[in-house]
Design a protein around this motif. Structure first.
Motif, PDB file in Angstrom:
ATOM      1  N   GLU A 218       0.832  -1.205   0.000  1.00  0.00           N
ATOM      2  CA  GLU A 218       0.000   0.000   0.000  1.00  0.00           C
ATOM      3  C   GLU A 218       0.867   1.256   0.000  1.00  0.00           C
ATOM      4  N   LEU A 219       2.009   1.184   0.658  1.00  0.00           N
ATOM      5  CA  LEU A 219       2.944   2.310   0.656  1.00  0.00           C
ATOM      6  C   LEU A 219       3.385   2.622  -0.773  1.00  0.00           C
ATOM      7  N   VAL A 220       3.808   1.599  -1.500  1.00  0.00           N
ATOM      8  CA  VAL A 220       4.256   1.789  -2.873  1.00  0.00           C
ATOM      9  C   VAL A 220       3.084   2.200  -3.766  1.00  0.00           C
ATOM     10  N   GLY A 221       1.908   1.610  -3.541  1.00  0.00           N
ATOM     11  CA  GLY A 221       0.726   1.963  -4.321  1.00  0.00           C
ATOM     12  C   GLY A 221       0.360   3.425  -4.187  1.00  0.00           C
ATOM     13  N   ASN A 222       0.409   3.954  -2.969  1.00  0.00           N
ATOM     14  CA  ASN A 222       0.088   5.366  -2.750  1.00  0.00           C
ATOM     15  C   ASN A 222       1.207   6.282  -3.231  1.00  0.00           C
ATOM     16  N   MET A 223       2.454   5.823  -3.130  1.00  0.00           N
ATOM     17  CA  MET A 223       3.555   6.601  -3.707  1.00  0.00           C
ATOM     18  C   MET A 223       3.325   6.804  -5.199  1.00  0.00           C
ATOM     19  N   PHE A 224       2.942   5.728  -5.887  1.00  0.00           N
ATOM     20  CA  PHE A 224       2.724   5.832  -7.328  1.00  0.00           C
ATOM     21  C   PHE A 224       1.582   6.791  -7.648  1.00  0.00           C
ATOM     22  N   ILE A 225       0.487   6.699  -6.913  1.00  0.00           N
ATOM     23  CA  ILE A 225      -0.674   7.560  -7.195  1.00  0.00           C
ATOM     24  C   ILE A 225      -0.306   9.024  -7.071  1.00  0.00           C
ATOM     25  N   PHE A 226       0.440   9.371  -6.012  1.00  0.00           N
ATOM     26  CA  PHE A 226       0.779  10.777  -5.830  1.00  0.00           C
ATOM     27  C   PHE A 226       1.838  11.228  -6.839  1.00  0.00           C
ATOM     28  N   LEU A 227       2.729  10.330  -7.227  1.00  0.00           N
ATOM     29  CA  LEU A 227       3.669  10.668  -8.290  1.00  0.00           C
ATOM     30  C   LEU A 227       2.930  10.874  -9.606  1.00  0.00           C
ATOM     31  N   PHE A 228       2.018   9.953  -9.915  1.00  0.00           N
ATOM     32  CA  PHE A 228       1.266  10.013 -11.169  1.00  0.00           C
ATOM     33  C   PHE A 228       0.392  11.266 -11.220  1.00  0.00           C
ATOM     34  N   ALA A 229      -0.401  11.471 -10.167  1.00  0.00           N
ATOM     35  CA  ALA A 229      -1.321  12.609 -10.148  1.00  0.00           C
ATOM     36  C   ALA A 229      -0.570  13.937 -10.119  1.00  0.00           C
ATOM     37  N   GLY A 230       0.495  14.011  -9.339  1.00  0.00           N
ATOM     38  CA  GLY A 230       1.232  15.260  -9.216  1.00  0.00           C
ATOM     39  C   GLY A 230       2.105  15.571 -10.406  1.00  0.00           C
ATOM     40  N   HIS A 231       2.270  14.611 -11.280  1.00  0.00           N
ATOM     41  CA  HIS A 231       3.165  14.770 -12.418  1.00  0.00           C
ATOM     42  C   HIS A 231       2.376  14.997 -13.697  1.00  0.00           C
ATOM     43  N   GLU A 232       1.531  14.030 -14.075  1.00  0.00           N
ATOM     44  CA  GLU A 232       0.849  14.111 -15.360  1.00  0.00           C
ATOM     45  C   GLU A 232      -0.249  15.173 -15.374  1.00  0.00           C
ATOM     46  N   THR A 233      -1.098  15.203 -14.348  1.00  0.00           N
ATOM     47  CA  THR A 233      -2.203  16.156 -14.321  1.00  0.00           C
ATOM     48  C   THR A 233      -1.697  17.595 -14.371  1.00  0.00           C
ATOM     49  N   THR A 234      -0.702  17.900 -13.552  1.00  0.00           N
ATOM     50  CA  THR A 234      -0.155  19.255 -13.522  1.00  0.00           C
ATOM     51  C   THR A 234       0.499  19.622 -14.844  1.00  0.00           C
ATOM     52  N   ALA A 235       1.262  18.687 -15.406  1.00  0.00           N
ATOM     53  CA  ALA A 235       1.956  18.955 -16.665  1.00  0.00           C
ATOM     54  C   ALA A 235       0.975  19.284 -17.776  1.00  0.00           C
ATOM     55  N   HIS A 236      -0.097  18.530 -17.879  1.00  0.00           N
ATOM     56  CA  HIS A 236      -1.070  18.763 -18.940  1.00  0.00           C
ATOM     57  C   HIS A 236      -1.847  20.065 -18.706  1.00  0.00           C
ATOM     58  N   ALA A 237      -2.174  20.346 -17.445  1.00  0.00           N
ATOM     59  CA  ALA A 237      -2.889  21.594 -17.144  1.00  0.00           C
ATOM     60  C   ALA A 237      -2.033  22.803 -17.494  1.00  0.00           C
ATOM     61  N   LEU A 238      -0.748  22.773 -17.162  1.00  0.00           N
ATOM     62  CA  LEU A 238       0.141  23.881 -17.505  1.00  0.00           C
ATOM     63  C   LEU A 238       0.281  24.017 -19.019  1.00  0.00           C
ATOM     64  N   CYS A 239       0.340  22.893 -19.711  1.00  0.00           N
ATOM     65  CA  CYS A 239       0.454  22.930 -21.163  1.00  0.00           C
ATOM     66  C   CYS A 239      -0.757  23.626 -21.787  1.00  0.00           C
ATOM     67  N   PHE A 240      -1.955  23.250 -21.353  1.00  0.00           N
ATOM     68  CA  PHE A 240      -3.160  23.906 -21.870  1.00  0.00           C
ATOM     69  C   PHE A 240      -3.169  25.395 -21.513  1.00  0.00           C
ATOM     70  N   THR A 241      -2.692  25.728 -20.319  1.00  0.00           N
ATOM     71  CA  THR A 241      -2.680  27.132 -19.895  1.00  0.00           C
ATOM     72  C   THR A 241      -1.777  27.971 -20.790  1.00  0.00           C
ATOM     73  N   PHE A 242      -0.566  27.487 -21.047  1.00  0.00           N
ATOM     74  CA  PHE A 242       0.345  28.232 -21.919  1.00  0.00           C
ATOM     75  C   PHE A 242      -0.197  28.295 -23.346  1.00  0.00           C
ATOM     76  N   ALA A 243      -0.882  27.250 -23.784  1.00  0.00           N
ATOM     77  CA  ALA A 243      -1.492  27.252 -25.117  1.00  0.00           C
ATOM     78  C   ALA A 243      -2.543  28.345 -25.229  1.00  0.00           C
ATOM     79  N   LEU A 244      -3.390  28.446 -24.229  1.00  0.00           N
ATOM     80  CA  LEU A 244      -4.449  29.450 -24.250  1.00  0.00           C
ATOM     81  C   LEU A 244      -3.880  30.863 -24.181  1.00  0.00           C
ATOM     82  N   LEU A 245      -2.847  31.058 -23.375  1.00  0.00           N
ATOM     83  CA  LEU A 245      -2.223  32.381 -23.297  1.00  0.00           C
ATOM     84  C   LEU A 245      -1.582  32.768 -24.630  1.00  0.00           C
TER      85      LEU A 245
END
Length: 436
Positions: A218-245
């Motif tokens: 469960e430790l490794v499972g939650n590590m992955f979720i927070f790495l995944f969510a904190g990495h991919e979601t943020t990266a894509h949101a920033l990409c769309f933001t710079f695109a719109l600007l």
């Protein structure tokens, strides 16, 4: 597993979405849908009931004010490192796809503020001893191919070069996470840390007091979720933001003017104490999330026979039955583009978030108790990255000969095109960052 239902109900009505999100026992999360996110073990996203409560109790304290300040400071450091040591004196930086820069930004921030693993723009270029892939490449390949890994039998994953590389990425990422655990546990000096990993690691220790604890898996499972969510979601949101600007230069100039005015008081470096002054940075981020929400659909299912009442086009209400087992989904784009809540919903207008706006009709982080635990982490990192980038660089769409003569509508459709994968994923966002 719940039997496959005969119908799926999509909701884009703010009031009924709030009701469904509130009554979690009546409309629980169908965790069987999230099998792909359990690749490394049980975790806070792919769980319900007592397991979810346990994971949340362990994780929530890590998202503290001290952690938020750490996120801000590290994001600023990472951005300055990019400007000074990678982009240097170049008057303009041409990117064939903006995620080439936003993915590492997000990875570096979640690495240090989430897991105490500081990475610079030049330190992750070589594969470390005992590995066949860098940490950055392993995480990106694993998170980008979750559905493939879960949908293809193990024997078939050995048949092509692509699937073999995906398999390797999962193996490598697991090894990196185990090494992170071992390194922290074997450290001679136990430092006081404010990252998420510390809370998870403490919970995985033997707990003689009978408190909340998690297993190694469960430790490794939650590590992955927070790495995944904190990495991919943020990266894509920033990409769309710079695109719109880039697509809306007048809005970008308005943002720049506010940032410039505030930075006069801070000697050019945005400080955490001033985060609430960057109101337009936050508005730009929110407008980008409204137009391109990270997750397009939030799944629930009816645990019992019930009914729902929604507003109709005539201004009245319609009540309809919802049999037990029916899948119910919050249709996030339908909500975010609903003219009942948003004036001119297809227009990029950040200023709408500087006025009174319908908070129940804004769902980029889900809603209710299951709302995103890392919301503040994400917002803080994104505001810092947007603010520093626009203070130094003007963002434009890359001019390409094959697209000469396209209309604004055609350019908008091309630059903001996306695929709906685990998260909303931009296809290709070619931008130019010009030094101011």
């Amino acid at each position: 597993m719940i039997p496959w239902p005969t119908a799926v109900i999509y909701l884009a009505d703010a009031a009924i979405i709030k009701e469904v999100a509130t009554f979690r026992a009546k409309f629980p999360k169908p965790i069987y849908i999230y099998k792909a996110l359990s690749a490394f073990g049980g975790n806070i996203v792919a769980s319900e009931g007592e397991d979810w409560k346990r994971y949340r109790a362990i994780s929530a304290p890590a998202f503290s004010e001290r952690n938020t300040r750490l996120v801000w400071d590290e994001t600023i450091r990472i951005m300055f490192d990019l400007f000074d040591n990678v982009w240097g004196d170049s008057p303009e930086i041409v990117l064939d796809h903006c995620v080439d820069i936003t993915l590492p930004i997000a990875l570096f921030v979640v690495g240090v503020a989430g897991f105490g693993r500081r990475v610079t723009w030049t330190s992750d270029l070589t594969v470390p001893p005992g590995h066949q892939m860098t940490f950055k490449d392993a995480l990106h390949n694993a998170s980008s191919n979750l559905i493939l890994k879960m949908g293809v039998p193990n024997w078939a994953m050995k048949l092509t070069e692509r699937t073999r590389r995906v398999n390797l990425a999962f193996d490598e990422l697991r090894q990196y996470m185990v090494e992170m655990v071992d390194a922290r546990r074997s450290a001679e000096t136990k430092e006081e840390r404010h990252d998420l990993f510390s809370g998870l690691l403490d919970a995985a220790q033997d707990n003689p007091d009978g408190g909340v604890a998690i297993t190694e898996q469960e430790l490794v499972g939650n590590m992955f979720i927070f790495l995944f969510a904190g990495h991919e979601t943020t990266a894509h949101a920033l990409c769309f933001t710079f695109a719109l600007l880039a697509l809306y230069p007048d809005e970008q100039e308005r943002l720049y003017q506010q940032i410039k005015e505030i930075l006069v008081d801070t000697n050019g470096t945005p400080t955490y104490e001033d985060i609430n002054r960057f109101t337009l940075s936050m508005a730009v981020l929110n407008e980008s999330l409204r137009m391109f929400p990270p997750v397009s659909s939030v799944p629930k299912h009816a645990a019992e026979d019930t009914s729902l009442t929604v507003g109709n086009a005539d201004g009245g209400e319609t009540t309809f039955p919802v049999p037990s087992g029916t899948r119910v989904r919050f249709h996030v784009p339908g909500l975010h583009y609903n003219p009942k809540y948003w004036k001119d919903p297809h227009t990029f207008r950040p200023e709408r978030f500087l006025e009174e706006w319908p908070r129940n009709a804004f769902l980029p982080f889900s809603s209710g108790a299951r709302g995103c635990l890392g919301k503040r982490f994400f917002e803080t990192e994104s505001i810092a990255a947007i603010t520093v980038m626009i203070s130094r660089y003007r963002v434009e769409v890359k001019e390409e000969p094959e697209f000469l003569g396209e209309t604004f509508e055609q350019r908008y459709a091309r630059i903001t095109a996306f695929d709906q994968m685990v998260t909303t994923t931009p296809r290709r966002v070619p931008l130019v960052f010009k030094r101011r």
